[in-house]
Structures are given as structure tokens and as C-alpha cells.
Design a protein around this motif. Structure first.
Motif, PDB file in Angstrom:
ATOM      1  N   ILE A 143       1.076  -1.261  -0.010  1.00 18.34           N
ATOM      2  CA  ILE A 143       0.115   0.008   0.050  1.00 18.34           C
ATOM      3  C   ILE A 143       0.686   1.151  -0.220  1.00 18.34           C
ATOM      4  N   GLN A 144       1.897   1.147   0.814  1.00 22.37           N
ATOM      5  CA  GLN A 144       2.940   2.291   0.797  1.00 22.37           C
ATOM      6  C   GLN A 144       3.433   2.601  -0.534  1.00 22.37           C
ATOM      7  N   VAL A 145       3.895   1.565  -1.210  1.00 19.82           N
ATOM      8  CA  VAL A 145       4.584   1.648  -2.618  1.00 19.82           C
ATOM      9  C   VAL A 145       3.664   2.397  -3.515  1.00 19.82           C
ATOM     10  N   GLN A 146       2.115   1.761  -3.413  1.00 15.14           N
ATOM     11  CA  GLN A 146       1.376   2.487  -4.450  1.00 15.14           C
ATOM     12  C   GLN A 146       1.013   3.716  -4.127  1.00 15.14           C
ATOM     13  N   LEU A 147       1.075   4.319  -2.999  1.00 14.78           N
ATOM     14  CA  LEU A 147       0.665   5.601  -2.723  1.00 14.78           C
ATOM     15  C   LEU A 147       1.984   6.509  -3.068  1.00 14.78           C
ATOM     16  N   GLY A 148       3.246   5.748  -2.719  1.00 17.89           N
ATOM     17  CA  GLY A 148       4.305   6.842  -3.215  1.00 17.89           C
ATOM     18  C   GLY A 148       4.548   6.776  -4.386  1.00 17.89           C
ATOM     19  N   LEU A 149       3.969   5.717  -5.334  1.00 13.56           N
ATOM     20  CA  LEU A 149       4.350   5.945  -6.864  1.00 13.56           C
ATOM     21  C   LEU A 149       3.244   6.738  -7.598  1.00 13.56           C
ATOM     22  N   ARG A 150       2.002   7.059  -6.798  1.00 16.53           N
ATOM     23  CA  ARG A 150       0.976   7.798  -7.435  1.00 16.53           C
ATOM     24  C   ARG A 150       1.311   8.983  -8.138  1.00 16.53           C
ATOM     25  N   PRO A 151       2.302   9.795  -7.575  1.00 15.28           N
ATOM     26  CA  PRO A 151       2.568  11.003  -8.247  1.00 15.28           C
ATOM     27  C   PRO A 151       3.136  10.783  -9.802  1.00 15.28           C
ATOM     28  N   LEU A 152       3.977   9.683  -9.830  1.00 20.00           N
ATOM     29  CA  LEU A 152       4.513   9.311 -11.116  1.00 20.00           C
ATOM     30  C   LEU A 152       3.308   9.066 -12.191  1.00 20.00           C
ATOM     31  N   GLU A 153       2.284   8.263 -11.517  1.00 15.58           N
ATOM     32  CA  GLU A 153       1.129   8.000 -12.590  1.00 15.58           C
ATOM     33  C   GLU A 153       0.435   9.365 -13.015  1.00 15.58           C
ATOM     34  N   ASP A 154       0.316  10.445 -11.997  1.00 18.76           N
ATOM     35  CA  ASP A 154      -0.159  11.648 -12.370  1.00 18.76           C
ATOM     36  C   ASP A 154       0.661  12.409 -13.325  1.00 18.76           C
ATOM     37  N   VAL A 155       2.047  12.161 -13.190  1.00 16.72           N
ATOM     38  CA  VAL A 155       2.653  12.847 -14.148  1.00 16.72           C
ATOM     39  C   VAL A 155       2.427  12.003 -15.627  1.00 16.72           C
ATOM     40  N   ARG A 156       2.374  10.917 -15.829  1.00 21.94           N
ATOM     41  CA  ARG A 156       2.033  10.467 -16.927  1.00 21.94           C
ATOM     42  C   ARG A 156       0.848  10.759 -17.365  1.00 21.94           C
ATOM     43  N   VAL A 157      -0.209  10.861 -16.765  1.00 20.44           N
ATOM     44  CA  VAL A 157      -1.460  11.312 -17.179  1.00 20.44           C
ATOM     45  C   VAL A 157      -1.209  13.053 -17.826  1.00 20.44           C
ATOM     46  N   ALA A 158      -0.460  13.857 -16.980  1.00 19.46           N
ATOM     47  CA  ALA A 158      -0.353  15.024 -17.495  1.00 19.46           C
ATOM     48  C   ALA A 158       0.620  15.230 -18.651  1.00 19.46           C
ATOM     49  N   LEU A 159       1.550  14.150 -19.107  1.00 21.71           N
ATOM     50  CA  LEU A 159       2.059  14.247 -20.192  1.00 21.71           C
ATOM     51  C   LEU A 159       1.183  14.026 -21.232  1.00 21.71           C
ATOM     52  N   GLY A 160       0.185  13.177 -21.250  1.00 27.20           N
ATOM     53  CA  GLY A 160      -0.901  13.147 -22.131  1.00 27.20           C
ATOM     54  C   GLY A 160      -1.313  14.370 -22.627  1.00 27.20           C
ATOM     55  N   ALA A 161      -1.681  15.335 -21.656  1.00 28.19           N
ATOM     56  CA  ALA A 161      -2.368  16.796 -22.164  1.00 28.19           C
ATOM     57  C   ALA A 161      -1.091  17.552 -22.959  1.00 28.19           C
ATOM     58  N   LEU A 162       0.160  17.168 -22.536  1.00 24.65           N
ATOM     59  CA  LEU A 162       1.214  17.984 -23.195  1.00 24.65           C
ATOM     60  C   LEU A 162       1.260  17.694 -24.792  1.00 24.65           C
ATOM     61  N   ARG A 163       1.021  16.481 -24.919  1.00 24.58           N
ATOM     62  CA  ARG A 163       0.847  16.155 -26.278  1.00 24.58           C
ATOM     63  C   ARG A 163      -0.131  16.460 -27.071  1.00 24.58           C
ATOM     64  N   GLN A 164      -1.136  17.069 -26.555  1.00 24.07           N
ATOM     65  CA  GLN A 164      -2.184  17.679 -27.242  1.00 24.07           C
ATOM     66  C   GLN A 164      -2.158  19.143 -27.384  1.00 24.07           C
ATOM     67  N   GLN A 165      -1.445  19.880 -26.420  1.00 22.26           N
ATOM     68  CA  GLN A 165      -1.297  21.132 -26.458  1.00 22.26           C
ATOM     69  C   GLN A 165      -0.009  21.519 -25.988  1.00 22.26           C
ATOM     70  N   ALA A 166       0.891  21.999 -26.962  1.00 18.74           N
ATOM     71  CA  ALA A 166       2.257  22.306 -26.765  1.00 18.74           C
ATOM     72  C   ALA A 166       2.502  23.392 -25.569  1.00 18.74           C
ATOM     73  N   SER A 167       1.532  24.312 -25.319  1.00 17.96           N
ATOM     74  CA  SER A 167       2.007  25.397 -24.370  1.00 17.96           C
ATOM     75  C   SER A 167       1.403  24.939 -22.934  1.00 17.96           C
ATOM     76  N   ALA A 168       1.092  23.742 -22.728  1.00 20.08           N
ATOM     77  CA  ALA A 168       0.665  23.202 -21.522  1.00 20.08           C
ATOM     78  C   ALA A 168       1.987  23.014 -20.653  1.00 20.08           C
ATOM     79  N   ARG A 169       1.713  23.236 -19.615  1.00 25.08           N
ATOM     80  CA  ARG A 169       2.811  22.819 -18.500  1.00 25.08           C
ATOM     81  C   ARG A 169       2.319  22.023 -17.320  1.00 25.08           C
TER      82      ARG A 169
END
Length: 263
Positions: A181-207
Motif C-alpha cells: 500500500i505504501q509503494v502504491q501511494l508513493g508511486l501515485r505522483p508518477l502516475e499523475d505525471v504520466r497523465v499530465a504528459l498526455g495533455a502536453l501531447r495535445q497542447q504544446a503550451s501546456a505545463r
């Protein structure tokens, strides 16, 4: 095979927890045995005081114990519990020793109880308490020894460590689940980064906003933002170069087209 950070963290946590619990299992078994031996030492000392309180000497110099300790095992041969008073030409012992006698102990204390473990009668390893005894100032110096078979302590430790192993195994499973459970919670921000990278592919100005991530993941978000900015600048520069190239080719192409029409 693709390497997984999650699997590596889980395996590392499970191995570390198992090693810590294994060390605790060994240490607790040792401490249990020491505690049990201290209790046995106290009981043997109490029995020894009963023997001393009943020790007497007849006018003819014969020693005896009356009343003898009431513990039934003192009257059962090879029972694993023995007492003995010995000295020069003196030997008084419990019925449990039968024709055997306890070996001479090493007295580390000249006036109090000494303890130790030695090979005893009936092929038993015994734990003993012993002390010097002198009924009167002119009497012989005797040695009182009360001993118990160490096998009972070993059996108690074996039973304790077996039950403790089952408990620690259950604890290991529980702690491993908690680590998952601790590992799952600890790695969740990396999953959030992956999702955010999807938005960067669609909009170059996104940060990515560094405030949306823990302090450990914020540098990664910052690095991604710098990479996105560099990519956007490269795209803008490529667009300008393409526009300049198109403008520089416009006049020659127009002239070439006019020549082609005349021809």
C-alpha cells in the motif's frame, strides 16, 4: 523483461521485513530461555532453602534433612529435579538421584548462590544452583546443590519459538501488505505525471504545475516543463525558418512560372 520499480520496491521491503523478523525471532527465543532460566534459578533457590532449613546433624556426626522438601519429584528416581548436600565423608541426597550423585559444582560465590550448567546423572544436562553450608562454626563445610534437567527449558523454548514463528509469519504478511500500500501511494505522483504528459501531447503550451506534486516529484515536473519549453521553442523556430524559406522561394518560383507560361 521490462523492469518494474514497483516490483523492486516490494521485493526489497518484503526481504528487509523478513530479515528483521528473523533476527527478532532468534533474539526473542534467546531472551525467553534466559527469562525461563532465571525463574528456574529462583525456584531451585527456594527449594535449596527448604533443604537448609531441614538440615541437621546427629550426635554421632550423621547428617540428614528433616523434613525433606515436599516436592514429589524429589522422591521419583530420574525425575529431573534433585538436591544434594555433600562434603568430606558427607553425602545426603534426594531419592530422585537413586544411586547417582551430582558432580561437584564450581562455586563462584563464597557466601551466596552460584549457578551453572553441567552434565548430570542419567545422561541429563542439568542447570544447578549451589552454595556453601556450615551448620556451626566448628562443623564441616558442606556444599548444597539443587539441580533441574535442562531439557524442560529447551522444550519450553522450542514450543515458544514454534508459536512465535507462526505469529511472526502472519506479521510478515501483514507488514508486506502494508508495504505494498505504501509503494502504491508513493508511486501515485508518477502516475499523475504520466497523465499530465498526455495533455502536453495535445497542447504544446501546456505545463505541469510543481505545486501539484510532492517535493520529491517537483524536480521531475520542472525538468519536463523545461523540455516542453525547449520543444516549443524549436517548433517556433522551425516555423519561422519554413516561412523564411517559403518567402525566399516565392519570387524565383513566380519567375519560373512566368517563363513556363511564355514557353
Amino acid at each position: 523483461m521490462q523492469r518494474s520499480l514497483r516490483v523492486r520496491l516490494l521485493i526489497g521491503a518484503a526481504c528487509a521485513i523478513f530479515a528483521a523478523l528473523a533476527i527478532a525471532w532468534v533474539a526473542m527465543g534467546f531472551l525467553f530461555e534466559r527469562h525461563t532460566l532465571r525463574r528456574v534459578e529462583g525456584e531451585l533457590s527456594t527449594r535449596g532453602m527448604e533443604v537448609i532449613s531441614g538440615l541437621y546433624v546427629d550426635p554421632d556426626g550423621t547428617f540428614g534433612v528433616d523434613p525433606a522438601p515436599a516436592e514429589p519429584r524429589f522422591n521419583t528416581p530420574a525425575s529431573g529435579l534433585y538436591w544434594q548436600v555433600s562434603g568430606d565423608n558427607v553425602l545426603v541426597r534426594s531419592r530422585s538421584l537413586w544411586d547417582e550423585r551430582l558432580p561437584a559444582p564450581e562455586l563462584r560465590n563464597a557466601s551466596g548462590w552460584s549457578t551453572g550448567a553441567i552434565a548430570g546423572p542419567f545422561d541429563q544436562q542439568i542447570f544447578y544452583v549451589a552454595r556453601p553450608v556450615q551448620l556451626n562454626a566448628g562443623g564441616p563445610r558442606l556444599v548444597l546443590m539443587v539441580a533441574a534437567d535442562r531439557a524442560s527449558v529447551s522444550a519450553a523454548r522450542t514450543e515458544f519459538t514454534r508459536e512465535l514463528a507462526l505469529f511472526l509469519l502472519l506479521l510478515w504478511v501483514t507488514l508486506s501488505a502494508a508495504a505494498w500500500i505504501q509503494v502504491q501511494l508513493g508511486l501515485r505522483p508518477l502516475e499523475d505525471v504520466r497523465v499530465a504528459l498526455g495533455a502536453l501531447r495535445q497542447q504544446a503550451s501546456a505545463r505541469l504545475s510543481e505545486r501539484d506534486y510532492p517535493a520529491e516529484a517537483a524536480p521531475l515536473a520542472n525538468a519536463i516543463n523545461e523540455l516542453a519549453t525547449a520543444r516549443e521553442n524549436d517548433l517556433e523556430q522551425a516555423k519561422r525558418r519554413a516561412a523564411d524559406l517559403a518567402h525566399s522561394l516565392k519570387t524565383p518560383l513566380s519567375a519560373l512560372a512566368a517563363q513556363t507560361r511564355r514557353a
